[in-house]
Design a protein around this motif. Structure first.
Motif, PDB file in Angstrom:
ATOM      1  N   PRO A 183       0.792  -1.240   0.000  1.00 43.31           N
ATOM      2  CA  PRO A 183       0.000   0.000   0.000  1.00 43.31           C
ATOM      3  C   PRO A 183       0.822   1.288   0.000  1.00 43.31           C
ATOM      4  CG  PRO A 183      -1.023  -1.618   1.424  1.00 43.31           C
ATOM      5  CD  PRO A 183       0.277  -2.214   0.973  1.00 43.31           C
ATOM      6  N   PHE A 184       1.820   1.403   0.845  1.00 43.40           N
ATOM      7  CA  PHE A 184       2.558   2.667   0.911  1.00 43.40           C
ATOM      8  C   PHE A 184       3.460   2.854  -0.318  1.00 43.40           C
ATOM      9  CE2 PHE A 184       1.125   1.969   5.201  1.00 43.40           C
ATOM     10  CZ  PHE A 184       0.685   3.234   5.580  1.00 43.40           C
ATOM     11  N   LYS A 185       3.937   1.754  -0.889  1.00 39.05           N
ATOM     12  CA  LYS A 185       4.695   1.828  -2.144  1.00 39.05           C
ATOM     13  C   LYS A 185       3.754   2.243  -3.290  1.00 39.05           C
ATOM     14  CE  LYS A 185       8.476   0.852  -2.657  1.00 39.05           C
ATOM     15  NZ  LYS A 185       9.699   1.688  -2.661  1.00 39.05           N
ATOM     16  N   SER A 186       2.506   1.783  -3.205  1.00 40.60           N
ATOM     17  CA  SER A 186       1.483   2.165  -4.184  1.00 40.60           C
ATOM     18  C   SER A 186       1.285   3.678  -4.161  1.00 40.60           C
ATOM     19  CB  SER A 186       0.169   1.442  -3.848  1.00 40.60           C
ATOM     20  OG  SER A 186      -0.910   2.000  -4.540  1.00 40.60           O
ATOM     21  N   TYR A 187       1.175   4.236  -2.963  1.00 35.96           N
ATOM     22  CA  TYR A 187       1.015   5.686  -2.821  1.00 35.96           C
ATOM     23  C   TYR A 187       2.204   6.416  -3.435  1.00 35.96           C
ATOM     24  CZ  TYR A 187       0.388  10.288  -0.684  1.00 35.96           C
ATOM     25  OH  TYR A 187       0.242  11.642  -0.491  1.00 35.96           O
ATOM     26  N   GLU A 188       3.406   5.959  -3.102  1.00 31.22           N
ATOM     27  CA  GLU A 188       4.636   6.600  -3.589  1.00 31.22           C
ATOM     28  C   GLU A 188       4.721   6.572  -5.117  1.00 31.22           C
ATOM     29  OE1 GLU A 188       9.504   6.051  -3.060  1.00 31.22           O
ATOM     30  OE2 GLU A 188       8.132   4.639  -2.120  1.00 31.22           O
ATOM     31  N   LEU A 189       4.407   5.418  -5.691  1.00 25.66           N
ATOM     32  CA  LEU A 189       4.527   5.242  -7.143  1.00 25.66           C
ATOM     33  C   LEU A 189       3.487   6.069  -7.890  1.00 25.66           C
ATOM     34  CD1 LEU A 189       6.149   3.641  -9.239  1.00 25.66           C
ATOM     35  CD2 LEU A 189       4.506   1.767  -9.001  1.00 25.66           C
ATOM     36  N   ALA A 212      -4.028  -5.971  -2.110  1.00 26.93           N
ATOM     37  CA  ALA A 212      -4.547  -5.169  -3.219  1.00 26.93           C
ATOM     38  C   ALA A 212      -5.541  -4.093  -2.796  1.00 26.93           C
ATOM     39  CB  ALA A 212      -5.164  -6.081  -4.269  1.00 26.93           C
ATOM     40  N   VAL A 213      -6.450  -4.406  -1.869  1.00 27.39           N
ATOM     41  CA  VAL A 213      -7.423  -3.383  -1.448  1.00 27.39           C
ATOM     42  C   VAL A 213      -6.691  -2.223  -0.783  1.00 27.39           C
ATOM     43  CG1 VAL A 213      -9.386  -2.874   0.048  1.00 27.39           C
ATOM     44  CG2 VAL A 213      -9.336  -5.020  -1.245  1.00 27.39           C
ATOM     45  N   GLY A 214      -5.716  -2.539   0.062  1.00 28.21           N
ATOM     46  CA  GLY A 214      -4.908  -1.487   0.687  1.00 28.21           C
ATOM     47  C   GLY A 214      -4.152  -0.666  -0.346  1.00 28.21           C
ATOM     48  N   ALA A 215      -3.643  -1.341  -1.367  1.00 26.31           N
ATOM     49  CA  ALA A 215      -2.923  -0.635  -2.435  1.00 26.31           C
ATOM     50  C   ALA A 215      -3.855   0.326  -3.165  1.00 26.31           C
ATOM     51  CB  ALA A 215      -2.320  -1.640  -3.418  1.00 26.31           C
ATOM     52  N   TYR A 216      -5.120  -0.084  -3.362  1.00 20.85           N
ATOM     53  CA  TYR A 216      -6.094   0.786  -4.045  1.00 20.85           C
ATOM     54  C   TYR A 216      -6.455   1.994  -3.171  1.00 20.85           C
ATOM     55  CZ  TYR A 216      -7.005  -2.653  -7.782  1.00 20.85           C
ATOM     56  OH  TYR A 216      -6.902  -3.489  -8.866  1.00 20.85           O
ATOM     57  N   LYS A 218      -4.597   3.522  -0.899  1.00 20.09           N
ATOM     58  CA  LYS A 218      -3.486   4.486  -0.894  1.00 20.09           C
ATOM     59  C   LYS A 218      -3.301   5.112  -2.282  1.00 20.09           C
ATOM     60  CE  LYS A 218      -1.326   5.431   2.119  1.00 20.09           C
ATOM     61  NZ  LYS A 218      -1.588   6.501   3.129  1.00 20.09           N
ATOM     62  N   ALA A 219      -3.538   4.326  -3.341  1.00 19.04           N
ATOM     63  CA  ALA A 219      -3.412   4.859  -4.706  1.00 19.04           C
ATOM     64  C   ALA A 219      -4.449   5.957  -4.943  1.00 19.04           C
ATOM     65  CB  ALA A 219      -3.583   3.743  -5.728  1.00 19.04           C
ATOM     66  N   ALA A 220      -5.656   5.760  -4.400  1.00 19.77           N
ATOM     67  CA  ALA A 220      -6.704   6.784  -4.547  1.00 19.77           C
ATOM     68  C   ALA A 220      -6.277   8.079  -3.871  1.00 19.77           C
ATOM     69  CB  ALA A 220      -8.021   6.280  -3.964  1.00 19.77           C
ATOM     70  N   GLU A 221      -5.704   7.958  -2.682  1.00 19.69           N
ATOM     71  CA  GLU A 221      -5.190   9.142  -1.981  1.00 19.69           C
ATOM     72  C   GLU A 221      -4.138   9.866  -2.811  1.00 19.69           C
ATOM     73  OE1 GLU A 221      -3.604   8.364   1.879  1.00 19.69           O
ATOM     74  OE2 GLU A 221      -5.498   7.660   2.712  1.00 19.69           O
ATOM     75  N   ALA A 222      -3.363   9.087  -3.574  1.00 18.79           N
ATOM     76  CA  ALA A 222      -2.290   9.669  -4.389  1.00 18.79           C
ATOM     77  C   ALA A 222      -2.792  10.193  -5.722  1.00 18.79           C
ATOM     78  CB  ALA A 222      -1.194   8.626  -4.618  1.00 18.79           C
ATOM     79  N   GLY A 223      -4.090   9.976  -6.019  1.00 13.99           N
ATOM     80  CA  GLY A 223      -4.674  10.557  -7.223  1.00 13.99           C
ATOM     81  C   GLY A 223      -4.861   9.606  -8.382  1.00 13.99           C
TER      82      GLY A 223
END
Length: 632
Positions: A183-189, A212-216, A218-223
């Protein structure tokens, strides 16, 4: 700031590919299409990946007809597909003229969005597909394949994405096929991509290890602009996260998807009823799936390895194979494990374990990979492996397809007796033997939307692919075979031929027993649940009576694996060797097609071919004698 998250539904492509070995037939899709079209999805992923191959090979369907039928019912939501770059929907690179014709015909048949990826993130292998897709007016989505290795840095991913945007990509997808994106790598990327790219960013994750749900989130937070999900009966496990969970998680937030939970569950009920009717399994996460963080083997590839090892009667060695895969992957330059590199690395690891000698047997595809025919590996290949494969040759360094001659006209000529359209020629271009067989069946009126016997009544035992089948034919085969061997052993009869209950048995005293069962063979499942090619009959060979032992100078060549025997690299080519030929040590004798790869078998001694014990195209068992060589 409100940033409504969009959703791509993968149920009709990656969902059943990951969990049901891609066995959902078109007739199973049609009743729900209009409902799916009303849901408000960003797109529906309905084609590409393994669906094309499986339609022709196992479902007795024309994949082009599937696409046209779906387009007829889905009028509002864009249709999306997965394309393997220069490999299209096959497992090798195709010339540019084939690629161009294929993409034009795909868009003409109703495709709106083409997601283009390359297993090595070699953008040279995506460039032509991107250009042609844009010329047709379709949306060209370029993909960055995510994996974890010392050379796959966040800067590598950004550089790849920027170059793809420069090449004209309309959007960028981050493809996390093994569920490795934390998840946090998802946000960063995603944050990095959104800061540097001007095109939309989509995220595709497989559930597998549960992140995967956590990755989604954090990804949403990142835009992130779009994420991929599946209807819950075809979610979890090796598939995508369930749309119902993702939609509920974002409800009432700035990223609210706007999709109706009530409507989503109405769709889910349809797929749940279908799942039960077909006797298919739910997506589950097993301990070996969780170990993905160590071995990085995608869930569908795990299923494939299990199936391969079961065929080789070596399932107890799965842990050894899972330990061998990271070693092979490092030696081959850390390729991401996605089709076709997942098969290349996985099969080499299986062979290393089964033969007990690393790289004793190197499949043709592994050799092609080392030679550079799949593109530029992410890191340098181990020099000892390169030397073993290449000898004094240098690997190719150009775009592999630059070395491929145009071949559409030649293919058109080859299949003109059976092809009735341009689509047929393109199907034949990718899967020659499979397409020809399908066209021959179609000519006899034996194709159509009916579900084949392979998807049988609920309650029948499931094979490794999750496909139901009956065991009756196999039981008949074994019991009758034993009886026949006994008869031959205890009488003066020298030959028996029998056909009974779909079983054809032929026995010759002093020779071999062959029993052919006219029942579907169990298809192994490849990476992401793709079905590998197997013959449609199962053959058993044995020696019913003790024969005189061969002279000491007769050396048998045995099959190192279960597979299909070919005397040549391609089933239609001239035989490699024949009886009476003199062969050198290391000379190729035959090909065994197994685990979706062509494995070249070499002579371990120099001598004369005295006997060829297997017919071209015949299945072979592990340890079965194929040749006798008189040592010189």
């Amino acid at each position: 700031m409100s940033h409504r998250l969009k959703i791509t539904d993968t149920t009709l492509r990656d969902g059943h590919q990951s969990l049901w070995a891609t066995r959902m037939a078109t007739e199973d899709m049609l009743p729900i299409l209009e409902k799916l079209d009303q849901m408000g999805y960003h797109s529906l992923e309905v084609w590409g990946g393994a669906t094309f191959d499986v339609c022709l090979r196992f479902l007795n369907e024309d994949p082009w007809e599937r696409l046209r039928l779906i387009k007829k019912h889905v009028k509002n939501t864009p249709l999306q597909m997965l394309l393997r770059g220069q490999s299209l929907l096959g497992y090798m690179h195709y010339p540019d003229d084939v690629l161009e014709a294929f993409i034009h015909k795909t868009v003409e048949s109703g495709m709106d969005i083409i997601r283009i990826f390359d297993a090595l993130n070699d953008i040279r292998n995506m460039e032509k597909a991107l250009q042609v897709t844009k010329r047709t007016g379709a949306h060209a989505q370029a993909t960055v394949v995510y994996t974890v290795s010392p050379v796959h840095t966040i800067q590598h991913y950004l550089d790849t994405a920027l170059r793809l945007e420069e090449m004209g990509a309309d959007s960028i997808c981050i493809k996390d096929m093994a569920g490795l994106l934390a998840p946090f790598k998802s946000y960063e990327l995603v944050k990095l991509f959104k800061a540097h790219l001007s095109v939309p960013v989509q995220l595709h994750c497989h559930y597998i290890g549960g992140m995967a749900v956590g990755a989604y989130l954090k990804a949403a937070e990142a835009g992130v602009d779009v994420v991929d999900t599946a209807s819950v009966p075809m979610a979890f496990g090796a598939s995508q996260p369930p749309v119902e969970t993702v939609v509920r998680a974002f409800k009432g937030t700035p990223y609210d998807t706007g999709l109706s939970i009530k409507s989503l569950f109405e769709v889910a009920q349809y797929f749940e009823d279908l799942r039960k009717e077909l006797g298919q399994q739910r997506g589950v996460t097993r301990i070996n799936d969780m170990r993905v963080f160590e071995h990085q083997v995608p869930g569908g590839m795990i299923s494939n390895l299990v199936s391969q090892l079961e065929q080789q009667k070596a399932l107890h060695r799965l842990d050894e194979v899972l330990e061998e895969i990271p070693r092979v992957r490092e030696e081959l330059g850390f390729p991401p494990l996605v089709t076709p590199t997942s098969q290349i690395v996985g099969t080499q690891a299986v062979l290393n374990v089964l033969t007990g000698q690393r790289y004793k047997l190197i499949p043709g595809e592994v050799k092609m990979y080392v030679e550079g025919w799949y593109g530029q590996p992410p890191a340098t290949i181990d020099p000892s492996i390169s030397r073993k494969v290449l000898g004094d040759k240098e690997p190719i360094t150009c775009r592999p397809a630059d070395l491929l001659e145009p071949k559409l006209d030649k293919l058109r000529e080859e299949i003109k007796d059976l092809a009735i359209s341009q689509e047929d020629v393109l199907s034949y271009a990718m899967f020659p033997q499979v397409a020809r067989k399908f066209f021959e069946a179609r000519k006899k009126g034996e194709t159509g939307p009916q579900r084949k016997a392979e998807s049988v009544k609920p309650g029948a035992p499931a094979d490794a692919s999750g496909t139901k089948r009956t065991k009756e034919a196999k039981n008949v085969n074994l019991s009758e075979l034993k009886e026949l061997i006994k008869v031959l052993d205890q009488t003066d009869i020298t030959e028996i031929d029998l056909e009974s209950d779909g079983v054809k048995v032929s026995i010759r005293k002093g020779g071999k027993v062959s029993a052919t069962v006219a029942a579907p063979a169990v298809a192994p499942v490849t990476e992401a649940g793709k079905a590998a090619e197997l013959p449609t009959t199962t053959m058993v060979t044995a020696s019913p009576v003790e024969t005189a032992q061969p002279a000491e100078d007769l050396i048998p060549v045995t099959a190192p694996m279960v597979g299909t025997f070919y005397q040549s690299p391609a089933p239609d080519a001239d035989p490699f060797v024949k009886v009476g030929d003199t062969v050198k040590m290391g000379q190729p004798l035959c090909i065994i097609e197994a685990m979706k790869l062509m494995n070249e078998i070499e002579a371990e001694v120099a001598g004369e071919i005295v006997e060829i014990l297997v017919e071209n195209g015949q299945p072979v068992e592990y340890g079965q004698k194929m040749f006798l060589i008189r040592k010189k």
